[in-house]
Design a protein around this motif. Structure first.
Motif, PDB file in Angstrom:
ATOM      1  N   LYS A  87       0.829  -1.206   0.000  1.00  0.00           N
ATOM      2  CA  LYS A  87       0.000   0.000   0.000  1.00  0.00           C
ATOM      3  C   LYS A  87       0.867   1.261   0.000  1.00  0.00           C
ATOM      4  O   LYS A  87       0.539   2.243  -0.667  1.00  0.00           O
ATOM      5  CB  LYS A  87      -0.926  -0.008   1.220  1.00  0.00           C
ATOM      6  N   ARG A  88       1.970   1.203   0.743  1.00  0.00           N
ATOM      7  CA  ARG A  88       2.872   2.355   0.791  1.00  0.00           C
ATOM      8  C   ARG A  88       3.510   2.609  -0.573  1.00  0.00           C
ATOM      9  O   ARG A  88       3.601   3.760  -1.028  1.00  0.00           O
ATOM     10  CB  ARG A  88       3.948   2.094   1.848  1.00  0.00           C
ATOM     11  N   VAL A  89       3.959   1.559  -1.235  1.00  0.00           N
ATOM     12  CA  VAL A  89       4.575   1.718  -2.551  1.00  0.00           C
ATOM     13  C   VAL A  89       3.536   2.174  -3.573  1.00  0.00           C
ATOM     14  O   VAL A  89       3.827   3.004  -4.441  1.00  0.00           O
ATOM     15  CB  VAL A  89       5.232   0.393  -2.997  1.00  0.00           C
ATOM     16  N   ALA A  90       2.319   1.651  -3.464  1.00  0.00           N
ATOM     17  CA  ALA A  90       1.265   2.032  -4.410  1.00  0.00           C
ATOM     18  C   ALA A  90       0.927   3.514  -4.300  1.00  0.00           C
ATOM     19  O   ALA A  90       0.601   4.163  -5.297  1.00  0.00           O
ATOM     20  CB  ALA A  90       0.020   1.178  -4.165  1.00  0.00           C
ATOM     21  N   ARG A  91       1.032   4.079  -3.102  1.00  0.00           N
ATOM     22  CA  ARG A  91       0.726   5.505  -2.913  1.00  0.00           C
ATOM     23  C   ARG A  91       1.880   6.394  -3.378  1.00  0.00           C
ATOM     24  O   ARG A  91       1.701   7.600  -3.529  1.00  0.00           O
ATOM     25  CB  ARG A  91       0.439   5.801  -1.438  1.00  0.00           C
ATOM     26  N   SER A  92       3.048   5.810  -3.574  1.00  0.00           N
ATOM     27  CA  SER A  92       4.230   6.596  -3.909  1.00  0.00           C
ATOM     28  C   SER A  92       4.275   6.899  -5.400  1.00  0.00           C
ATOM     29  O   SER A  92       3.432   6.450  -6.180  1.00  0.00           O
ATOM     30  CB  SER A  92       5.491   5.834  -3.497  1.00  0.00           C
ATOM     31  N   ASP A  93       5.316   7.653  -5.786  1.00  0.00           N
ATOM     32  CA  ASP A  93       5.500   7.992  -7.197  1.00  0.00           C
ATOM     33  C   ASP A  93       6.584   7.120  -7.845  1.00  0.00           C
ATOM     34  O   ASP A  93       7.146   7.508  -8.865  1.00  0.00           O
ATOM     35  CB  ASP A  93       5.872   9.476  -7.342  1.00  0.00           C
ATOM     36  N   LEU A  94       6.870   5.980  -7.243  1.00  0.00           N
ATOM     37  CA  LEU A  94       7.863   5.069  -7.822  1.00  0.00           C
ATOM     38  C   LEU A  94       7.384   4.628  -9.204  1.00  0.00           C
ATOM     39  O   LEU A  94       6.267   4.132  -9.354  1.00  0.00           O
ATOM     40  CB  LEU A  94       8.059   3.865  -6.915  1.00  0.00           C
ATOM     41  N   ASP A  95       8.225   4.808 -10.210  1.00  0.00           N
ATOM     42  CA  ASP A  95       7.796   4.568 -11.588  1.00  0.00           C
ATOM     43  C   ASP A  95       7.655   3.086 -11.885  1.00  0.00           C
ATOM     44  O   ASP A  95       8.167   2.219 -11.163  1.00  0.00           O
ATOM     45  CB  ASP A  95       8.790   5.201 -12.560  1.00  0.00           C
ATOM     46  N   LYS A  96       6.969   2.809 -12.990  1.00  0.00           N
ATOM     47  CA  LYS A  96       6.656   1.438 -13.377  1.00  0.00           C
ATOM     48  C   LYS A  96       7.904   0.626 -13.696  1.00  0.00           C
ATOM     49  O   LYS A  96       7.993  -0.558 -13.363  1.00  0.00           O
ATOM     50  CB  LYS A  96       5.714   1.468 -14.588  1.00  0.00           C
ATOM     51  N   ILE A  97       8.892   1.249 -14.320  1.00  0.00           N
ATOM     52  CA  ILE A  97      10.131   0.542 -14.661  1.00  0.00           C
ATOM     53  C   ILE A  97      10.839   0.072 -13.391  1.00  0.00           C
ATOM     54  O   ILE A  97      11.313  -1.070 -13.299  1.00  0.00           O
ATOM     55  CB  ILE A  97      11.065   1.438 -15.496  1.00  0.00           C
ATOM     56  N   SER A  98      10.906   0.923 -12.399  1.00  0.00           N
ATOM     57  CA  SER A  98      11.553   0.564 -11.137  1.00  0.00           C
ATOM     58  C   SER A  98      10.808  -0.560 -10.431  1.00  0.00           C
ATOM     59  O   SER A  98      11.425  -1.456  -9.836  1.00  0.00           O
ATOM     60  CB  SER A  98      11.645   1.781 -10.214  1.00  0.00           C
ATOM     61  N   LEU A  99       9.481  -0.521 -10.477  1.00  0.00           N
ATOM     62  CA  LEU A  99       8.695  -1.605  -9.885  1.00  0.00           C
ATOM     63  C   LEU A  99       9.051  -2.944 -10.516  1.00  0.00           C
ATOM     64  O   LEU A  99       9.244  -3.952  -9.830  1.00  0.00           O
ATOM     65  CB  LEU A  99       7.196  -1.330 -10.062  1.00  0.00           C
ATOM     66  N   GLU A 100       9.134  -2.958 -11.832  1.00  0.00           N
ATOM     67  CA  GLU A 100       9.410  -4.203 -12.546  1.00  0.00           C
ATOM     68  C   GLU A 100      10.831  -4.695 -12.305  1.00  0.00           C
ATOM     69  O   GLU A 100      11.077  -5.910 -12.306  1.00  0.00           O
ATOM     70  CB  GLU A 100       9.159  -4.000 -14.039  1.00  0.00           C
ATOM     71  N   LYS A 101      11.771  -3.780 -12.109  1.00  0.00           N
ATOM     72  CA  LYS A 101      13.162  -4.175 -11.869  1.00  0.00           C
ATOM     73  C   LYS A 101      13.400  -4.638 -10.435  1.00  0.00           C
ATOM     74  O   LYS A 101      14.215  -5.531 -10.189  1.00  0.00           O
ATOM     75  CB  LYS A 101      14.102  -3.014 -12.191  1.00  0.00           C
ATOM     76  N   GLU A 102      12.706  -4.034  -9.491  1.00  0.00           N
ATOM     77  CA  GLU A 102      13.007  -4.268  -8.076  1.00  0.00           C
ATOM     78  C   GLU A 102      12.162  -5.353  -7.428  1.00  0.00           C
ATOM     79  O   GLU A 102      12.590  -5.931  -6.419  1.00  0.00           O
ATOM     80  CB  GLU A 102      12.817  -2.955  -7.291  1.00  0.00           C
ATOM     81  N   LEU A 103      10.984  -5.646  -7.984  1.00  0.00           N
ATOM     82  CA  LEU A 103      10.045  -6.531  -7.297  1.00  0.00           C
ATOM     83  C   LEU A 103       9.632  -7.703  -8.186  1.00  0.00           C
ATOM     84  O   LEU A 103       9.707  -7.615  -9.421  1.00  0.00           O
ATOM     85  CB  LEU A 103       8.799  -5.739  -6.879  1.00  0.00           C
ATOM     86  N   PRO A 104       9.165  -8.803  -7.586  1.00  0.00           N
ATOM     87  CA  PRO A 104       8.621  -9.913  -8.383  1.00  0.00           C
ATOM     88  C   PRO A 104       7.449  -9.454  -9.244  1.00  0.00           C
ATOM     89  O   PRO A 104       6.739  -8.500  -8.888  1.00  0.00           O
ATOM     90  CB  PRO A 104       8.173 -10.923  -7.315  1.00  0.00           C
ATOM     91  N   HIS A 105       7.244 -10.142 -10.338  1.00  0.00           N
ATOM     92  CA  HIS A 105       6.236  -9.718 -11.315  1.00  0.00           C
ATOM     93  C   HIS A 105       4.844  -9.608 -10.688  1.00  0.00           C
ATOM     94  O   HIS A 105       4.133  -8.615 -10.911  1.00  0.00           O
ATOM     95  CB  HIS A 105       6.211 -10.712 -12.483  1.00  0.00           C
TER      96      HIS A 105
END
Length: 606
Positions: free
Chosen positions: A223-241
């Motif tokens: 929920k914290r990450v979803a509220r943030s402005d972390l971009d989609k590319i970073s999500l895909e690189k840092e976390l499981p699919h």
């Protein structure tokens, strides 16, 4: 009324007594005796448990009571443990010690590698010792400040990366080694970090939550990450699919009235992803081809940001040479490539960006500069680490030093060129001086020299046989008969340019090292290879000069430290521990110079 209260009191004491078949024995039981005074009994039990805890802790801390029967290697150093205690406290260790695992040592103790016991996450020595202390004593000790406190004097240390990483390491150990009560306690601590921390620092918390199957912590982090402005590319690189997709889904549901707010032009996104995939393959030539075939630029794709975060330093350097790109471009989160490089803590990438004009004074949306980012990622232990002779300095410390010096440096100042009485118009003589200067730099300051040579690409050019680079005197007579004078001149000039750039980078980012080398080469190099010559008194004078050299190094470090304090930019200016670390670092360098000096004396005398 008092008589009515007494049966009720007896009932409350004895009604919990039952026979094995479930029949109550209250009716047949005599009245319960009055309870003993709680203060005396409880106090004696607490004292006994506290004494037992302290005695068991001595098994860990006091070498006089070292009777360990197994070792666990953490960060290259063995930690003695007692299998009976660990097996009684943890089902994991019970099963481990019951099997045939571990490698037998000379003393008969089995040895286990922490990296093999906990392959999914890092567990440092301090975290493991804290974990062992809990197993032995039943008490969780406070986190050691040297590994749970960053070196930013303005930080409250309540949610900086070192504080988070220590608890994450401790949770990995507790989860893998199956200490459920400690896992529960640490989960509560990390829950407190989630809202305070930067979103980048929430990622390691989310990873350990996924590994340990802590659903409450996992949900809170997502929920914290979803509220943030972390971009989609970073999500895909840092976390499981599946986790990245869940976060994207939450974001879409949070904005039902704006279904297109998170979408982009599909053609633009496809071309951008091709460029980023080419960078993942370290194929800069393919990036160049893709740029020429489309209207996408490096800035449009945020290619420098991506390369600074995920690519090799050589790829970053090649990308900077590829074409025009704004090295101070801010992405949607307000980060420049230098901010991203500071988060990665890679000195070569930081220097590459700075040499191309990256501004160290740029700040993020929340007011963080690159040097502040680096400080808040660096543990006090790493910043104050003592560097042994021949070992590389800690990368985190180097990154901070580079950025702080760049902030102190006058951006309009013109760098002095290399000057030395040894330099003549003759190209081989210039090259000989530069080769020896860089060779001494690699011996005195190996990490700093490595960074400068890597950025200058000096290691890619053919090495000229100098005084120190020569393995054998016969190399001086080797000649390539197929090489024309023009070809030889071109090769030598290429080497000179690379070494000149190395020296210039050293002067810019490692000024105290450069001053020491200047004085050493100008005054001591002619005598260095003739230490076996002269009378005993002359040799004694030369040895005294090496002692003076140690003092020169100390003064150089103190001067640089004083400039840091005066500018107000050094993290050591408000931290006594940091000043103490500077002193230890300078002593390490002085010792390194002294040991090298005697090594050269021995080498030249034999």
């Amino acid at each position: 009324m008092a008589n009515l209260a007494e049966p009720s009191s007896s009932l409350s004491v004895t009604s919990s007594s039952y026979l094995s078949n479930g029949t109550s024995v209250y009716a047949a039981s005599p009245p319960a005796p009055p309870p003993a005074p709680p203060a005396a009994g409880a106090s004696l039990e607490v004292v006994s448990l506290s004494k037992l805890s302290s005695n068991l802790e001595r098994l860990l801390l006091d070498s006089e009571f070292d009777c360990s029967d197994a070792e666990i290697v953490v960060e290259g150093a063995p930690v003695g443990v007692h299998r009976c205690i660990l097996a009684a406290r943890s089902r994991f260790f019970h099963d481990l010690f019951s099997g045939c695992g571990g490698r037998r040592q000379e003393g008969g103790k089995p040895r286990y590698e922490m990296s093999e016991l906990v392959p999914c996450g890092r567990v440092g020595r301090e975290a493991f010792m804290n974990f062992l202390s809990y197993l032995y004593t039943g008490k969780l000790k406070p986190a050691p400040p040297e590994v749970s406190v960053c070196v930013d004097p303005m930080c409250a240390h309540d949610a900086c990366r070192p504080a988070i990483n220590f608890v994450v390491e401790l949770l990995y150990a507790s989860s893998v080694f199956q200490i459920s009560e400690l896992v529960s306690l640490l989960q509560r601590r990390l829950l407190n970090f989630v809202e305070k921390a930067l979103v980048e620092d929430v990622i390691p918390i989310l990873r350990v939550a996924l590994h340990s199957q802590l659903n409450q912590l996992r949900s809170h982090c997502i929920k914290r990450v979803a509220r943030s402005d972390l971009d989609k590319i970073s999500l895909e690189k840092e976390l499981p699919h599946e986790v990245a997709e869940e976060i994207k889904s939450i974001r879409c549901k949070a904005q039902p009235d704006e279904p297109n707010s998170l979408t982009v032009d599909p053609v633009h996104e496809k071309r951008t992803r091709r460029i980023l995939r080419a960078l993942d393959s370290d194929d800069v030539e393919l990036v160049k081809l893709l740029l020429s075939e489309s209207d996408i630029t490096l800035d449009d794709a945020n290619a420098l940001h991506y390369a600074a975060a995920y690519c090799d330093s050589k790829v970053v350097a090649e990308l900077l040479e590829l074409g025009p790109a704004n090295v101070n471009l801010k992405n949607v989160r307000g980060y420049t490539p230098l901010h991203v490089a500071a988060m990665r803590m890679e000195p070569a990438i930081i220097v590459s960006l700075l040499t191309k004009g990256a501004s160290v004074s740029e700040t993020t949306a929340d007011g963080q500069s690159a040097v502040m980012i680096s400080r808040r990622l660096t543990r006090a232990k790493d910043y104050n680490a003592k560097t042994q002779q021949g070992q590389e300095s800690n990368k985190d410390r180097i990154c901070i030093d580079i950025l702080e010096r760049e902030m102190r440096r006058n951006p309009m100042a013109v760098e002095d060129s290399v000057t030395s009485p040894l330099l003549a118009d003759d190209l081989p003589m210039k090259l000989l001086y530069l080769e020896n200067r860089v060779a001494f730099a690699r011996l005195f300051f190996p990490a700093e020299a490595k960074v400068a040579m890597e950025i200058a690409q000096a290691e890619t050019t053919s090495e000229f046989t100098g005084l120190l680079t020569s393995r054998s005197s016969s190399n001086l007579r080797e000649v390539d008969l197929n090489e024309t004078p023009t070809m030889q001149n071109k090769r030598l000039r290429s080497r000179v340019d690379a070494l000149m750039k190395t020296v210039d980078l050293g002067r810019r980012y490692f000024p105290h090292c450069s001053l020491v080398l200047d004085k050493f080469l100008q005054e001591d190099l002619p005598d260095l290879f003739y230490l076996q010559k002269g009378t005993p008194d002359e040799q004694q004078i030369k040895r005294m000069r090496f002692c003076e050299l140690k003092e020169d190094v100390r003064k150089a470090f103190n001067k640089d430290k004083a400039e840091s304090v005066h500018s107000g930019l050094s993290s050591s200016s408000s931290s006594s521990s940091s000043l103490k670390g500077d002193t230890r670092h300078s002593k390490a360098v002085r010792n390194e110079v002294a040991e090298f000096s005697w090594y050269m004396y021995y080498r030249c005398s034999t």
